[in-house]
Every structure is written in C-alpha cells, then in structure tokens.
Design a protein around this motif. Sequence first.
Motif, short mmCIF file in Angstrom:
data_model
loop_
_atom_site.label_atom_id
_atom_site.label_comp_id
_atom_site.label_asym_id
_atom_site.label_seq_id
_atom_site.Cartn_x
_atom_site.Cartn_y
_atom_site.Cartn_z
N HIS A 43 -14.22 -4.01 -4.68
CA HIS A 43 -14.60 -5.24 -4.01
C HIS A 43 -16.10 -5.49 -4.04
O HIS A 43 -16.55 -6.62 -3.93
CB HIS A 43 -14.19 -5.06 -2.54
CG HIS A 43 -13.49 -6.19 -1.96
ND1 HIS A 43 -12.20 -6.52 -2.29
CD2 HIS A 43 -13.87 -7.10 -1.04
CE1 HIS A 43 -11.83 -7.56 -1.61
NE2 HIS A 43 -12.83 -7.93 -0.84
N ASN B 258 0.82 -1.22 0.00
CA ASN B 258 0.00 0.00 0.00
C ASN B 258 0.86 1.26 0.00
O ASN B 258 0.50 2.27 -0.60
CB ASN B 258 -0.95 0.00 1.19
CG ASN B 258 -2.22 -0.80 0.91
OD1 ASN B 258 -2.66 -0.91 -0.23
ND2 ASN B 258 -2.81 -1.39 1.95
N ILE C 248 -13.33 3.05 6.54
CA ILE C 248 -14.28 1.94 6.38
C ILE C 248 -13.61 0.81 5.60
O ILE C 248 -13.07 1.03 4.51
CB ILE C 248 -15.55 2.38 5.62
CG1 ILE C 248 -16.21 3.58 6.29
CG2 ILE C 248 -16.53 1.22 5.52
CD1 ILE C 248 -17.48 4.07 5.56
N GLY C 249 -13.66 -0.41 6.14
CA GLY C 249 -13.02 -1.55 5.49
C GLY C 249 -11.52 -1.46 5.65
O GLY C 249 -10.76 -1.59 4.68
N SER C 250 -11.09 -1.27 6.89
CA SER C 250 -9.67 -0.99 7.16
C SER C 250 -8.78 -2.22 6.99
O SER C 250 -7.55 -2.09 6.99
CB SER C 250 -9.50 -0.40 8.56
OG SER C 250 -10.23 -1.14 9.52
N ASN D 7 -9.92 2.56 1.41
CA ASN D 7 -8.89 2.18 0.44
C ASN D 7 -9.18 0.78 -0.09
O ASN D 7 -9.34 -0.16 0.71
CB ASN D 7 -7.50 2.20 1.09
CG ASN D 7 -6.39 1.99 0.08
OD1 ASN D 7 -6.25 2.80 -0.84
ND2 ASN D 7 -5.62 0.93 0.23
N HIS D 8 -9.27 0.65 -1.40
CA HIS D 8 -9.44 -0.66 -2.05
C HIS D 8 -10.72 -1.37 -1.65
O HIS D 8 -10.75 -2.60 -1.63
CB HIS D 8 -8.23 -1.57 -1.76
CG HIS D 8 -6.96 -1.06 -2.34
ND1 HIS D 8 -5.73 -1.57 -2.00
CD2 HIS D 8 -6.73 -0.06 -3.23
CE1 HIS D 8 -4.78 -0.91 -2.66
NE2 HIS D 8 -5.37 0.01 -3.40
N ASP E 3 -13.96 -2.99 10.31
CA ASP E 3 -14.02 -4.09 9.34
C ASP E 3 -14.73 -5.25 10.03
O ASP E 3 -14.38 -5.59 11.16
CB ASP E 3 -12.61 -4.51 8.90
CG ASP E 3 -12.63 -5.18 7.55
OD1 ASP E 3 -11.98 -4.67 6.61
OD2 ASP E 3 -13.34 -6.21 7.40
N PRO E 4 -15.71 -5.84 9.34
CA PRO E 4 -16.42 -6.96 9.97
C PRO E 4 -15.65 -8.28 9.93
O PRO E 4 -16.06 -9.24 10.58
CB PRO E 4 -17.71 -7.07 9.14
CG PRO E 4 -17.36 -6.49 7.82
CD PRO E 4 -16.27 -5.48 8.04
N ASP F 221 -19.54 -3.07 10.64
CA ASP F 221 -19.58 -2.58 9.26
C ASP F 221 -20.22 -1.19 9.22
O ASP F 221 -20.72 -0.70 10.23
CB ASP F 221 -20.28 -3.56 8.32
CG ASP F 221 -21.74 -3.76 8.66
OD1 ASP F 221 -22.40 -2.77 9.03
OD2 ASP F 221 -22.22 -4.90 8.57
N SER F 222 -20.17 -0.57 8.05
CA SER F 222 -20.58 0.83 7.94
C SER F 222 -22.06 1.01 8.29
O SER F 222 -22.43 2.02 8.90
CB SER F 222 -20.28 1.35 6.54
OG SER F 222 -20.86 0.52 5.56
#
Length: 232
Positions: A138, A35, A65-67, A133-134, A93-94, A116-117
């Motif tokens: 997905h 990264n 979000i989604g770390s 990020n990224h 992140d779940p 999650d968000s």
Amino acid sequence: MDLRHRDVALRELMDDPACDPAALARTLRRFDVVNRAVSGWGTVWRRRLRPVLARLDRPARVLDIGSGGGDVTARLARLAERDGLSVTWLGIDPDPRALAVARERARPDVEFRSTDSTALRATGERFDAVISNHVLHHLGEPELGAFLADSLALSSGIVLHADIERGRTAYALYAAGILPLQRGTFLRTDGLRSIRRSYRAPELRATLAGHGEWHVVRPAPFRVLAMGRGRG
Ligand SMILES: C[S@@+](CC[C@H](N)C(=O)[O-])C[C@H]1O[C@@H](n2cnc3c(N)ncnc32)[C@H](O)[C@@H]1O
C-alpha cells in the motif's frame, strides 16, 4: 495483464475518501473470509508468532499496524486463546471508516485505536511483537521508510509484515475465486489492484535492504513475509 513490474500508480477504490460507505463497510466485513482463505496467518501464527510468545512465559502484548477492518487481529486473538496463551492485542489504524468496522470485532483481549504507527511510537508504548497484513504494498517510498522504522521501534521482539506476492497464478486464482463474494463490495477490483501493486519476494528483499535487517520468506503460496527484530 503485465505483471512483470509493480504497478505503483494504481489506487484502490477503498482509498478514495468519497467512495460509497456502504460498499466499503461490506468490503471490510467480508475481508474476514478473504483473509482467512489467502493471508496465510494460520501458518505464520503456528510457525513464527506463537513460539516466540509462548517462550515469554508471561502475558504478551501484540500490535497490529494498519489493522483495517480488524479481522486478522481478532482471528489471531482467537488462535491465541485456543492455544492457551495469554495475549492482549492492539490494532491501530488512522482510517475512521475501518475503525468503525474493526470495533464490531472487539473482544476483551482486543482493542482497536485510531492512530498511526508514528504517533503511537511517540507515546513510548512498546510491544512483545509487531505485525501487519497487506500494508507493505500500500505504501509509497517515504511512507514505507517511516512504517518500517516505527515497527522496529515499537517492538521489543519479533516484527512480521505479511503481504501478497504478485504473480500470474495468484492473479488468475483471485479473479475467479472472489466472484461468489464480491457482490456489493470492492473486493474484486481492489484485490486485483493489490496484487498488481504487491512485491515479489526478491523485489521486497531489495527494497527492504535499505531499511535495516529484514529476512524475507514465502510462508504460504502467493505470500511474502518480512521478518525483523525489534529495537524497542
Ligand atoms: C490494505 S489495508 C489492510 C488492512 C488489514 N490489515 C487487512 O489485512 O485487511 C492497509 C491499512 O493500513 C493503514 N495504514 C497505513 N499506514 C499506516 C501506519 N503508518 N500506521 C497505521 N496504519 C497504517 C491504512 O489506513 C489502511 O487501513
């Protein structure tokens, strides 16, 4: 390799709940190096995020979000500290496997939480900025709509979603460049699949058009950045 269209049928190895946990942990740990090299967050921090946080003139709170393995959150926390800004960071992140690695990177100013968000949005917590990020490449269409709406609702300021831009050069450079780092990880297979799943800037613009007001730019080579204004 036909990169003219997004290959949305491709699934990444690390998304398989039954994948090798040791290889997954190595992959998540090594994302730090990958990264740093490819994500362009140094530039996005300097040009987009730091100025808005500095203008607040008070301690800021940022949500990632989604770390995943947490390296981008932790890197941004180090950059904020270096630049003398008071910021606290929350990565969510779940996926419990990602969270375990992220928590190795926890710092006093960084928390990682398993949620999650949509669930976080329902708690009423709000942030000065929301990033990811990224994550965009997905998501399928229904998840994308919820993710974007959540990100706008969770932020009272800027929203920044960064991702890879699909292309032949990105694909060729990544295929060669990842060789020294890939041993014992999913980095090569999943990175190349991610590129094949990811958007070109005009595609992302067209996709986001139905989801509120988004401005899509290319902040660095082989990168796209969707910028929105929070409603939280
Ligand atoms: C490809 S990973 C990216 C991880 C990390 N941001 C990075 O750059 O290495 C995408 C992550 O987003 C998470 N994710 C997807 N949708 C989410 C949502 N609505 N809320 C929180 N996390 C989400 C997934 O669990 C996954 O770990």
